[in-house]
Design a protein around this motif. Structure first.
Motif, mmCIF file in Angstrom:
data_model
loop_
_atom_site.group_PDB
_atom_site.id
_atom_site.type_symbol
_atom_site.label_atom_id
_atom_site.label_comp_id
_atom_site.label_asym_id
_atom_site.label_seq_id
_atom_site.Cartn_x
_atom_site.Cartn_y
_atom_site.Cartn_z
ATOM 1 N N SER A 4 0.778 -1.151 0.003
ATOM 2 C CA SER A 4 0.265 0.089 0.034
ATOM 3 C C SER A 4 0.963 1.308 0.084
ATOM 4 N N CYS A 5 0.162 2.391 -0.641
ATOM 5 C CA CYS A 5 1.069 3.708 -0.529
ATOM 6 C C CYS A 5 0.541 4.424 0.727
ATOM 7 N N GLU A 6 1.192 5.464 1.098
ATOM 8 C CA GLU A 6 0.680 6.280 2.094
ATOM 9 C C GLU A 6 -0.933 6.401 2.150
ATOM 10 N N GLU A 7 -1.264 6.948 0.980
ATOM 11 C CA GLU A 7 -2.725 7.078 0.766
ATOM 12 C C GLU A 7 -3.830 6.230 1.092
ATOM 13 N N HIS A 8 -3.597 4.835 0.955
ATOM 14 C CA HIS A 8 -4.466 3.877 0.933
ATOM 15 C C HIS A 8 -3.896 2.859 2.013
ATOM 16 N N VAL A 9 -3.052 3.053 2.954
ATOM 17 C CA VAL A 9 -2.955 2.462 4.047
ATOM 18 C C VAL A 9 -3.823 2.032 4.906
ATOM 19 N N ASP A 10 -4.775 2.868 5.275
ATOM 20 C CA ASP A 10 -5.995 2.723 6.095
ATOM 21 C C ASP A 10 -6.917 1.648 5.530
ATOM 22 N N ILE A 11 -7.320 1.792 4.257
ATOM 23 C CA ILE A 11 -7.950 0.891 3.391
ATOM 24 C C ILE A 11 -7.392 -0.726 3.491
ATOM 25 N N ALA A 12 -6.107 -0.805 3.450
ATOM 26 C CA ALA A 12 -5.540 -1.975 3.618
ATOM 27 C C ALA A 12 -5.400 -2.780 4.900
ATOM 28 N N PRO A 24 -3.724 -6.256 11.996
ATOM 29 C CA PRO A 24 -2.450 -6.495 11.036
ATOM 30 C C PRO A 24 -1.200 -5.940 11.581
ATOM 31 N N GLN A 25 -0.199 -6.557 11.127
ATOM 32 C CA GLN A 25 1.257 -5.918 11.365
ATOM 33 C C GLN A 25 1.469 -4.982 10.118
ATOM 34 N N LEU A 26 1.943 -3.844 10.400
ATOM 35 C CA LEU A 26 2.288 -2.958 9.495
ATOM 36 C C LEU A 26 3.897 -2.733 9.273
ATOM 37 N N SER A 27 4.228 -2.783 8.227
ATOM 38 C CA SER A 27 5.916 -2.715 7.860
ATOM 39 C C SER A 27 6.226 -1.805 6.852
ATOM 40 N N LYS A 28 7.081 -0.841 7.124
ATOM 41 C CA LYS A 28 7.473 -0.162 6.124
ATOM 42 C C LYS A 28 8.641 -0.798 5.316
ATOM 43 N N ILE A 29 8.408 -0.991 4.017
ATOM 44 C CA ILE A 29 9.247 -1.355 3.188
ATOM 45 C C ILE A 29 10.344 -0.601 2.655
ATOM 46 N N SER A 30 11.362 -1.470 2.286
ATOM 47 C CA SER A 30 12.814 -0.739 2.043
ATOM 48 C C SER A 30 12.620 0.091 0.892
ATOM 49 N N LYS A 31 13.804 0.929 0.622
ATOM 50 C CA LYS A 31 13.875 1.727 -0.498
ATOM 51 C C LYS A 31 13.846 0.876 -2.046
ATOM 52 N N GLU A 32 14.555 0.035 -1.887
ATOM 53 C CA GLU A 32 14.954 -0.912 -3.022
ATOM 54 C C GLU A 32 13.654 -1.516 -3.513
ATOM 55 N N ALA A 46 4.494 1.584 -3.541
ATOM 56 C CA ALA A 46 4.265 0.890 -2.144
ATOM 57 C C ALA A 46 5.027 1.489 -1.115
ATOM 58 N N VAL A 47 4.557 1.873 0.200
ATOM 59 C CA VAL A 47 5.528 2.291 0.932
ATOM 60 C C VAL A 47 5.148 1.324 2.322
ATOM 61 N N TYR A 48 4.049 0.856 2.443
ATOM 62 C CA TYR A 48 3.848 -0.250 3.622
ATOM 63 C C TYR A 48 3.640 -1.647 2.976
#
Length: 53
Positions: A4-12, A24-32, A46-48
């Motif tokens: 999910s991107c920042e905008e849609h994380v609440d929907i996810a 749920p577990q929320l994890s920030k994904i790596s830049k790569e 995607a950010v999360y």
């Protein structure tokens, strides 16, 4: 798992709670990984990663 991107994380988060009835577990994904992964709702980067475990 939902990417999910920042905008849609609440929907996810809501989707995982509805489907698995657990927080749920929320994890920030790596830049790569962010560069090659898109949001499942809008195709932006995607950010999360939202997962049930």
């Amino acid at each position: 798992m939902i990417y999910s991107c920042e905008e849609h994380v609440d929907i996810a988060i809501d989707t995982v709670v509805d489907e698995y009835e657990t927080f749920p577990q929320l994890s920030k994904i790596s830049k790569e990984e962010e560069l090659s992964t898109t949001c499942e709702y809008c195709q932006n980067h995607a950010v999360y990663l939202v997962a049930n475990e």
